[in-house]
Design a protein around this motif. Structure first.
Motif, short mmCIF file in Angstrom:
data_model
loop_
_atom_site.label_atom_id
_atom_site.label_comp_id
_atom_site.label_asym_id
_atom_site.label_seq_id
_atom_site.Cartn_x
_atom_site.Cartn_y
_atom_site.Cartn_z
N ARG A 10 -2.97 3.47 6.85
CA ARG A 10 -2.63 3.44 5.43
C ARG A 10 -1.73 2.24 5.12
NH1 ARG A 10 0.74 8.03 2.16
NH2 ARG A 10 0.68 6.97 0.16
N ALA A 11 -0.76 1.99 5.99
CA ALA A 11 0.14 0.85 5.77
C ALA A 11 -0.62 -0.47 5.85
CB ALA A 11 1.27 0.89 6.80
N MET A 12 -1.59 -0.54 6.76
CA MET A 12 -2.38 -1.75 6.90
C MET A 12 -3.24 -1.98 5.65
SD MET A 12 -4.77 -2.89 10.09
CE MET A 12 -6.16 -1.82 9.73
N THR B 74 -2.05 -5.48 -1.25
CA THR B 74 -0.96 -6.03 -2.06
C THR B 74 -0.49 -7.40 -1.62
OG1 THR B 74 0.66 -4.88 -0.68
CG2 THR B 74 -0.10 -3.75 -2.66
N GLY B 75 -0.81 -7.83 -0.41
CA GLY B 75 -0.24 -9.07 0.10
C GLY B 75 -1.15 -10.27 0.06
#
Length: 92
Positions: free
Chosen positions: A2-4, A10-11
């Protein structure tokens, strides 16, 4: 995982969120088209007619996400989430 995915969306500028939006919008469009097609088939097969099928079944089917949100908010004992959903999307 999920973080990936969040970091990827977003990045890296505007393109990944825009592509994700277009993909999800296409899925919603295709699902809605199939749902209305099935509602028309039910209306043709039954004696209720398209007005009643659209008013009852189609409206109920499109309100299921709000119902799931309200049930989960009640199960989590989060009244602010449930009331916010009812006053926001359910009334609209």
């Amino acid at each position: 995982m999920r973080a990936m995915a969040l970091a990827w969306l977003t990045g890296h500028g505007l393109l990944p969120p825009l592509l994700a939006f277009i993909l999800i919008a296409g899925i919603v469009y295709l699902s809605g088209s199939r749902l209305t097609g099935h509602a028309d088939a039910i209306a043709d097969a039954s004696a209720l007619g398209r007005l009643w099928i659209g008013t009852l079944l189609l409206a109920a089917a499109t309100s299921l996400p709000e119902l799931a949100t309200d049930v989960n908010a009640a199960a989590l004992r989060a009244p602010n989430l449930g009331v916010g959903d009812l006053m926001g999307s359910s009334l609209a």
